[in-house]
Design an enzyme around this catalytic site. Structure first.
Site, PDB file in Angstrom:
ATOM      1  N   LYS A 330     -26.884  76.797  -1.867  1.00 18.22           N
ATOM      2  CA  LYS A 330     -26.720  76.431  -0.469  1.00 18.22           C
ATOM      3  C   LYS A 330     -27.453  75.122  -0.163  1.00 18.22           C
ATOM      4  CE  LYS A 330     -26.525  78.229   4.087  1.00 18.22           C
ATOM      5  NZ  LYS A 330     -27.533  78.705   5.007  1.00 18.22           N
ATOM      6  N   HIS A 516     -41.203  53.922  -1.569  1.00 17.67           N
ATOM      7  CA  HIS A 516     -40.842  53.141  -2.743  1.00 17.67           C
ATOM      8  C   HIS A 516     -40.846  51.679  -2.321  1.00 17.67           C
ATOM      9  CE1 HIS A 516     -39.723  56.675  -4.912  1.00 17.67           C
ATOM     10  NE2 HIS A 516     -39.111  56.014  -5.876  1.00 17.67           N
ATOM     11  N   HIS A 538     -44.056  52.053  -7.468  1.00 19.23           N
ATOM     12  CA  HIS A 538     -43.541  50.900  -8.229  1.00 19.23           C
ATOM     13  C   HIS A 538     -44.380  49.616  -8.097  1.00 19.23           C
ATOM     14  CE1 HIS A 538     -40.362  53.267  -9.756  1.00 19.23           C
ATOM     15  NE2 HIS A 538     -39.930  53.572  -8.552  1.00 19.23           N
ATOM     16  N   ASP A 593     -40.475  58.904 -12.805  1.00 17.94           N
ATOM     17  CA  ASP A 593     -39.423  58.737 -11.817  1.00 17.94           C
ATOM     18  C   ASP A 593     -38.158  59.314 -12.459  1.00 17.94           C
ATOM     19  OD1 ASP A 593     -37.771  57.876  -9.790  1.00 17.94           O
ATOM     20  OD2 ASP A 593     -38.876  55.996  -9.549  1.00 17.94           O
ATOM     21  N   ASP A 594     -37.587  60.310 -11.831  1.00 19.36           N
ATOM     22  CA  ASP A 594     -36.423  60.973 -12.427  1.00 19.36           C
ATOM     23  C   ASP A 594     -36.721  61.476 -13.833  1.00 19.36           C
ATOM     24  OD1 ASP A 594     -34.114  60.934 -10.620  1.00 19.36           O
ATOM     25  OD2 ASP A 594     -34.550  58.791 -10.597  1.00 19.36           O
ATOM     26  N   PRO A 595     -37.651  62.414 -13.936  1.00 25.84           N
ATOM     27  CA  PRO A 595     -38.166  62.789 -15.260  1.00 25.84           C
ATOM     28  C   PRO A 595     -37.105  63.177 -16.272  1.00 25.84           C
ATOM     29  CG  PRO A 595     -38.818  64.381 -13.572  1.00 25.84           C
ATOM     30  CD  PRO A 595     -38.258  63.204 -12.870  1.00 25.84           C
ATOM     31  N   GLN A 597     -34.120  62.253 -16.520  1.00 26.21           N
ATOM     32  CA  GLN A 597     -33.188  61.207 -16.889  1.00 26.21           C
ATOM     33  C   GLN A 597     -33.775  60.237 -17.912  1.00 26.21           C
ATOM     34  OE1 GLN A 597     -31.189  59.737 -13.524  1.00 26.21           O
ATOM     35  NE2 GLN A 597     -30.073  58.164 -14.640  1.00 26.21           N
TER      36      GLN A 597
END
Lengths: 697, 697
Positions: A330, A516, A538, A593-595, A597
């Site tokens: 959901k 960011h 960053h 960041d975006d582990p 990926q």
């Protein structure tokens, strides 16, 4: 001059020396044969194993030496001789100190506070004497210093207003410069809700305080609080600090003029170069002493110091297929913005699974992002419900809310009439839950575990609108065009600031604004963030602006960096400025960041640290300093930070560091603090110069 | 805390700030379009033109500032404030000086001599305080210091005996360490014949002094001098210092033990790293001030400072076809060793042509090598005749004699019965010409223009003989095998030493021993040279031995380097350690080894400098420092050096430098001298520690 050749006999030579010399000579002969004639005499420069072994041997010797009383005595005697030798070598100072001392009395307390004699660590200090500043004319120096101080004062103002953090040392110097007395009770700090105690129910809804019956109304993109409807009609808001766009634009103008000012650029560039070299020399001189401190610190190493991962939204995307995910279905639907793929607003799922892993690896904490889009005011209550229903709470997780900068999409689909509505959808529910928690129990509870806001999207997207006091306010921003980065940031900050002041009045936790920033795009993003962000993710582009980089240093603004994700997206790993920033003394930490990926192991954060350590040859002390920064910059509560960093973690320098917890050498802490004081004292000197030159006439 | 947002109005803002900010913002918009958003804020790191322009602008501003009285006042006031700030920042010293001062009194004169207050230049000094030495245990420090001092004392002994040079500063520290008083009258210096005055005939043979009737005889490879035949028969040589092999081997043994001693290696390695970093920081801080000094120095730049090229033998080989060479035909024949090609004993021809070119380029001097092989005693008189007959003299040239290490060839052709005969052929004619110049007028004249000896050949050739007190002496070295490098060097030094003492008695010029060393082969070559050479060519392998490198630094041994020839033969240009050595403070100079073989322009020396400047980004001050070193290390006479470097050129530090002549910044000189004092003071401290720890009990 009747001189003779003084004869010696080989039989007089120490037997040992003779044997050793023969061995050396014999070895030379052998080695010449084996084409390896140098190994006996050379240092194994290119062989890491050899280097490490040599270092380890040295360390063992040093540690053994520490045990010996006799050696301690000799060491003391050497140091005594050394300080004498140094004073003999240094040429007499042309400028005598006594004549200035009366003027400098305001400086003394500053220094006394930051460098208490009990805290002085014994290490080799690099000092520069003999001139006021390298290669800068007097005029440029004065101008640069004044501009930098002005910039710091502006940031300090915005920090105080929003319960953001500002480093105490810098604040103390700023006070002294204005001939004011720094008082601890004037310090402003954020407030984070402590996690529930062991037997406490983290989902307890019964402690919500009563309704204040205040009325809230948006005006020009900012929510105003009124004691009641009558006051609202009279246009008399409660006495809270409401930001003023014109003032902000004035402050911003000063800042933009500053970063383009040639002499200031040169000054900052030189100071940064100096900071980097100074750290290099410090490490060369004190590496072994730092290592010795760490080795003498029992039961603590890099593995078991606390680290906070300020991870990004796409958290676990790749793994949701493996485990129960119907609970999140959901939410997935709910969180889908419209239909657009971007790294920065992917879906937050599978938190329970990941939290469990974190609890198993006791020393890691995370700050994942949940998205609020501002499409509708229901997003908040739905998110709070979801959080409670699925028991998402974990003591190892603190939540951040990320707001994607995608007004343009909602507007083009006619979901929103204007930008103001988006802001209202994001912030009004929070004001309401703060004023009347009884009627918003679930959101009130959820907000205890939310510590800040992020602003996310691809920064390289260009806007051709120039933010100024003439820009249309959010109520009348009805265009389909997306507002620029600086516009988004100002209005987010403005509402967070008012909200924080309201919450503080009620004794509720406050929020940090942690966008960011500086990943790509215009360098002016970093200007906006300098004014109004508590810390940033960053900050890569600081590399390009010496003035901003130096200011981020002086203000010790935390920067959460993710070289692995940058490596995939924006910047080759080895060119990432993390190491350079760390050396100069910027407050950097490591995040994933975006582990899923960009990482190969299940332990993404440790992977990030491991690669940084390998590529940049970071020492254990470096890694632990980064880990300490990550805890300090995080939204963990005061209680947790005391537990993880030491009871005085909010103090600068060795005083603020408990090596038994952080595994950061006190020598490193002292170096950082003294170096910051040295940089600030240059600004201080420039501010005080007029008084003194008046006196000396 | 009732806080309000303090409002500002744009109309209150300085019109200029507003305009600038608008311009910046507008520019950002434009630049975002043109994909160059950063140029406004960034420093042109990668663009040399931009950097140079910026530097030039800064320099102009600084120079302008110097003119202003008002600015000078403010600068003074800043410095005053700064020295106060620094003393406030530095934590209190744990070790108080007063308690040691009585013990340190012997040190005071040393320091007072080297750093006279009048000479102190105003620059930013890098100082390290807080420990006796980085990352070294007390034991290791003491051992290392004692070994290094011992090594320096050994070198000093051999230097004094042979009229070689030893730096005054180091000598003063060594004296203090032994509680002796350094006296200027004890200083030993070489003697070079001044060039003939303008109207004097350089070939005048009529001033040869009379015959002393001494008798000379070789014994064990060394020439002994006797007052007469009777004394010779009684075996009672004249009172001159004759070297003793056993003593030499004892000294060498100490030395070999030293360079293989782990803690000493570590200590030296650390000190060298420190020296390199310290120079980096010095340059960062003072580059502009050094440049300012040079810009304020009228009529002098790198082009017109004196440079001496210690060029090698193959001088002009490739050009002899172009010009009159029948004059040299005989010499070519004469100089042909047997028939063997090697870089190091190619033929010296065409000197007249090259000398003429040098005289045209007023600022260059050369020290070409002429070969003496030791095949026959006639080589010397023939060489002298050739020199006079063809009028080879030039005021821009001083001659060196190179002795190729090719005994094995002569022996295998049965030209020589033993190695002793080779030594006799080389040195006996010189002793005879010194004792009885009247009968050797031509050689006596020629020797006025000879300033030293070189030992040349490919160092990588391996010998399996180990030189020791058990080695056969040269009289009985009849084997066809070539003696090792160290054997050659010892016997050359031994005979030069005796010869110099004999010549000094007669008031004649002395010779320096300046071997090729450390170009390849065993590192022990550099050990031999450290003991008995005045200075060396190449020294590349110092890179591999921290102990030797540090000792060459402490003893300030001149090293003539030729990166272009190394590039062709042994070492890639960019890996050549010249820059690194220069930065650390080793006394390097630039030379052209085989100029016509490795260079592309007619001006080989300038080409060598130009490439070094480009590849390593050397500053003008760097280049002038190298040029100054080249003059100082050369065989030019005292009078010429006074003219080219300043009247006090033999003093260390700024006192010894006349910037009007050398174009080396006084700041650089002060830095070098103070840095050397600092390194020596570490050794001094270690030697004094026992006394002091006794006192403090």
């Amino acid at each position: 001059m009747p001189r003779q050749f003084p004869k010696l006999s080989i039989s007089d030579v120490d037997e040992q020396v003779r044997l050793l010399a023969e061995k050396v000579f014999a070895k030379v002969l052998r080695e010449e044969d084996s084409k390896d004639a140098l190994s006996l005499f050379s240092v194994p420069e290119d062989c890491p194993i050899g280097q490490n072994e040599a270092k380890e041997r040295e360390l063992q010797k040093e540690l053994a030496e520490q045990q010996s009383v006799e050696t301690a005595k000799r060491k003391k005697s050497f140091k005594m001789i050394r300080s004498q030798s140094l004073s003999l070598q240094m040429p007499a100072q042309e400028w005598k100190a006594p004549s200035v001392s009366p003027n400098l009395s305001p400086a003394t307390p500053v220094v006394a506070v930051t460098l208490q004699p009990v805290q002085v660590t014994d290490f080799q200090r690099v000092t520069i004497s003999g001139d006021y500043c390298a290669g800068v004319t007097v005029d440029d120096y004065e101008q640069a210093a004044k501009s930098l101080v002005k910039a710091l004062l502006i940031r300090e103002k915005y920090c105080r207003l929003a319960y953001h953090r500002f480093p105490r040392t810098t604040a103390q110097y700023l006070c002294s410069m204005q001939d004011e007395k720094w008082k601890i009770e004037d310090e402003v700090l954020p407030d984070f809700h402590p996690p529930p105690k062991d037997l406490e129910d983290p989902y307890n809804l019964n402690d919500a305080p009563g309704n204040l019956d205040y009325v809230v109304k948006m005006k020009g993109g900012i929510l105003f609080v009124y004691d009641n409807k009558e006051m609202m009609e009279l246009n008399e808001p409660r006495s809270l600090p409401y930001p003023d766009l014109e003032t902000y634009i004035v402050d911003l103008s000063h800042f933009l003029a500053l970063i383009a000012h040639g002499p200031t650029k040169t000054y900052c560039h030189r100071r940064l170069n100096f900071l980097e070299s100074k750290f290099g020399l410090h490490e060369m001189l004190n590496e072994m002493s730092e290592l010795k401190e760490l080795k003498s610190n029992p039961h603590r190493d890099f593995y078991n110091v606390r680290k906070v991962n300020s991870i990004d939204s796409a958290f676990c995307v790749n793994r949701f297929v493996q485990i129960t995910f119907n609970a999140f279905q959901k939410l997935v639907e709910l969180q889908k913005p419209v239909s657009r793929s971007s790294l920065h607003y992917a879906l937050p799922i599978n938190f329970v699974e990941v939290s469990r892993e974190l609890e198993e690896s006791k020393y890691q904490y995370t700050e994942p992002r949940l998205s609020i889009y501002g499409r509708s005011p229901d997003e908040w209550p739905n998110l709070a419900k979801w959080f409670i229903k699925h028991k998402i709470f974990s003591p190892h997780v603190r939540w951040m809310i990320q707001v994607p900068r995608i007004y343009d999409i909602f507007r083009s689909k006619n979901i929103l009439p204007c930008f103001g509505k988006m802001l209202e959808n994001i912030f009004l529910p929070l004001f309401e839950a703060t004023i009347n928690p009884l009627d918003h129990k679930e959101l009130n509870l959820f907000l205890k575990y939310v510590t800040g806001f992020d602003s996310v999207d691809d920064e390289s997207k260009h806007s051709d609108h120039m933010f100024s006091d003439k820009s249309p306010n959010p109520d009348i921003w009805t265009s389909e065009k997306n507002p620029p980065y600086s516009y988004y940031l100002y209005y987010m900050y403005a509402n967070i600031m008012v909200l924080n002041n309201l919450r503080k009045e009620r004794g509720m936790s406050t929020f940090l604004f942690r966008p960011h920033c500086g990943e790509a795009g215009s360098i002016t993003h970093l200007v906006s963030a300098f004014l109004i962000a508590d810390n940033i993710s960053h900050g890569l582009l600081l590399k390009k602006s010496p003035v901003l980089q130096y200011l981020y240093y002086l203000a010790q603004i935390p920067i959460a960096m993710s070289p692995l994700s940058n490596n995939s997206l924006f910047l080759e790993y080895s060119k990432n400025p993390l190491r350079e920033f760390l050396h100069k003394g910027l407050k950097v930490s490591l995040s994933t960041d975006d582990p899923m990926q960009f990482h190969y192991t299940k332990e993404a954060l440790m992977e990030e640290y491991a690669i940084a350590a390998q590529v940049w040859k970071l020492s254990t002390c470096d890694l632990c300093e980064i880990a300490r920064n990550s805890v300090q910059q995080s939204g963990l509560s005061d209680k947790e930070k005391q537990k993880f960093l030491g009871v005085n973690y909010w103090k600068d320098g060795p005083e603020g560091n408990d090596i038994r917890k952080t595994n950061v050498a006190q020598i490193r802490m002292a170096f950082r603090c003294e170096t910051l004081c040295n940089e600030l004292s240059f600004l201080f000197d420039a501010m005080k110069s007029e008084e003194i030159s008046a006196l000396s006439k």
